[in-house]
Design an enzyme around this catalytic site. Structure first.
Site, short mmCIF file in Angstrom:
data_model
loop_
_atom_site.label_atom_id
_atom_site.label_comp_id
_atom_site.label_asym_id
_atom_site.label_seq_id
_atom_site.Cartn_x
_atom_site.Cartn_y
_atom_site.Cartn_z
N LYS A 86 -26.59 29.72 25.78
CA LYS A 86 -27.11 30.95 25.19
C LYS A 86 -27.89 30.61 23.92
O LYS A 86 -27.59 29.63 23.23
CB LYS A 86 -25.98 31.92 24.87
CG LYS A 86 -25.11 32.30 26.08
CD LYS A 86 -25.90 33.12 27.08
CE LYS A 86 -25.01 33.58 28.24
NZ LYS A 86 -24.78 32.55 29.25
N ASP A 87 -28.86 31.45 23.58
CA ASP A 87 -29.68 31.22 22.40
C ASP A 87 -28.85 31.13 21.13
O ASP A 87 -27.81 31.77 21.00
CB ASP A 87 -30.70 32.35 22.24
CG ASP A 87 -31.82 32.24 23.25
OD1 ASP A 87 -32.83 31.61 22.91
OD2 ASP A 87 -31.67 32.77 24.36
N ARG A 88 -29.36 30.35 20.20
CA ARG A 88 -28.67 30.23 18.91
C ARG A 88 -28.92 31.45 18.03
O ARG A 88 -27.97 32.04 17.51
CB ARG A 88 -29.14 28.96 18.18
CG ARG A 88 -28.52 28.84 16.79
CD ARG A 88 -28.79 27.51 16.14
NE ARG A 88 -28.11 27.41 14.85
CZ ARG A 88 -28.01 26.31 14.14
NH1 ARG A 88 -28.54 25.18 14.59
NH2 ARG A 88 -27.38 26.31 12.98
N SER A 367 -34.44 29.14 17.90
CA SER A 367 -33.72 29.22 19.16
C SER A 367 -33.71 27.86 19.85
O SER A 367 -34.72 27.20 19.94
CB SER A 367 -34.37 30.25 20.07
OG SER A 367 -33.75 30.27 21.32
N VAL A 371 -31.56 31.54 27.52
CA VAL A 371 -30.32 32.11 28.03
C VAL A 371 -30.23 31.81 29.52
O VAL A 371 -31.16 32.04 30.27
CB VAL A 371 -30.29 33.63 27.80
CG1 VAL A 371 -29.05 34.24 28.41
CG2 VAL A 371 -30.31 33.91 26.30
#
Length: 372
Positions: A86-88, A367, A371
């Site tokens: 998942k994106d940061r 990012s 995702v």
């Protein structure tokens, strides 16, 4: 010698011909503007050797959380599982598993995780480790701001995507800043891929994604990205089931129009394509245009697979306010929210050319992963 890969590529948007180039907009100005919730599609059984944890994280990569969970539970990193990266720069909810056979979780587990911006929402058990790609989908809630909100065509753009679907591009994140992952892939595949050069398969993924996006872009230019071709392998919406459409009858065309099934593109690798006729000819033309990439992937032992050319937005919603708008939608695993956003707004991080760093770019460039 490997063929030259031109970067940035000129991969078209589908809505430009209908509404023109989208106006500038902003998203993910802060983590709270980009929310993602993983949808497993099944529930943990409540018993078993693996501790399953439903976690909300903020400004953390999935790998960071997995590493901290391993440390907190005093296990090896390989004993921690998760379904997708998942994106940061986001607020995301996802499941993790920790192999604790015959052991209880530490009594002070919450305290051991307290130094990180995350919250344990649920703790349960399951007989098996959580493996990559087992989840069904991801639910997004995204905040948009900027000039694009004043575009009178914005609601029409959104409505068109809801009714007709979204081109299933791999997002810019897959290729790295200025396409450097892809350029490295070209070099590595030319001399022969080795695991030690690409332990996570990132370079193989970048090469396959480039070929897929190139094929999809050609279908968009020709106006048949959403319509099956004779001999096309079509994928049923919401599943991995597929079949070859030898002929196009009225029933098949109608199913495609209501997004019940989608044309597919090849994810290059070893194996024989199931496509026939014109669909196969397009794949062969791709191999002729990029022979080194295709041959290198085959030598690397990657197995040929297929990916839908189109996404259906599940449960889509647009909430427009005076100063912002919120988008909500669910995408199948492996799909990119940036594929949706680039049809609606113009933003440096939605192009395939890495923008210069600056204060206006904010956190969006931080990012680390699409995702999945």
């Amino acid at each position: 010698m490997a063929e030259a890969i031109h970067w940035p590529p000129d991969w078209p948007r589908v809505l430009d011909a209908r509404f023109g180039v989208p106006r500038p907009g902003a998203y993910r100005a802060r983590a709270e503007d980009f929310r993602v919730e993983e949808c497993l599609g099944f529930a943990p059984e409540g018993q078993g050797e693996h501790l399953w944890l439903w976690v909300e994280k903020r400004d953390l990569t999935t790998a960071m959380v997995a590493k901290q969970l391993a440390r907190a539970c005093e296990v090896a990193p390989r004993q921690v599982g998760y379904a997708g990266m998942k994106d940061r720069v986001a607020v995301t909810r996802q499941w993790f598993s920790v192999h604790l056979a015959g052991r209880e979780a530490p009594d002070d587990l919450v305290a051991r995780l307290s130094e990180m911006p995350l919250e344990l929402l649920e703790v349960t058990r399951h007989p098996r480790k959580l493996k990559r790609g087992v989840h069904r989908a991801n639910r997004f809630r995204l905040r948009l701001t900027g000039e694009a909100l004043a575009d009178p065509d914005l609601p029409a753009r959104w409505d068109w995507l809801c009714r007709h679907g979204v081109p299933n591009y791999f997002g810019p994140q897959r290729f790295g800043p200025d396409g450097r992952n892809l350029q490295r892939a070209v070099s590595v595949l030319a001399r022969g891929w080795r695991k030690r050069d690409d332990r996570d398969g990132m370079l193989l993924s970048a090469a396959r994604s480039y070929l897929f996006n190139t094929l999809l872009a050609g279908r968009i230019v020709d106006g048949n990205w959403a319509t099956p071709l004779p001999g096309e392998a079509v994928i049923l919406d919401g599943s991995s089931s597929q079949f070859v459409a030898e002929t196009l009858d009225a029933s098949l065309v109608e199913r495609a129009e209501r997004l019940d099934l989608h044309p597919s593109g090849v994810l290059w690798g070893q194996g024989r394509s199931v496509a026939r006729g014109e669909a196969l000819a397009r794949e062969q033309a791709l191999a002729e245009a990029c022979p080194a990439l295709c041959a290198g992937l085959e030598r690397a032992g990657v197995r040929l697979a297929r990916r839908a050319l189109r996404l259906r937005l599940e449960a889509p919603r647009l909430e427009a306010g005076e100063d912002d708008a919120w988008l909500s939608f669910t995408l199948p695993r492996g799909a990119f929210a940036t594929a949706v956003l680039r049809e609606l707004i113009a933003h440096p991080t939605l192009s395939f050319q890495s923008p210069p760093r600056g204060p206006e770019q904010g956190a969006a460039d931080a990012s680390t992963a699409a995702v999945q």
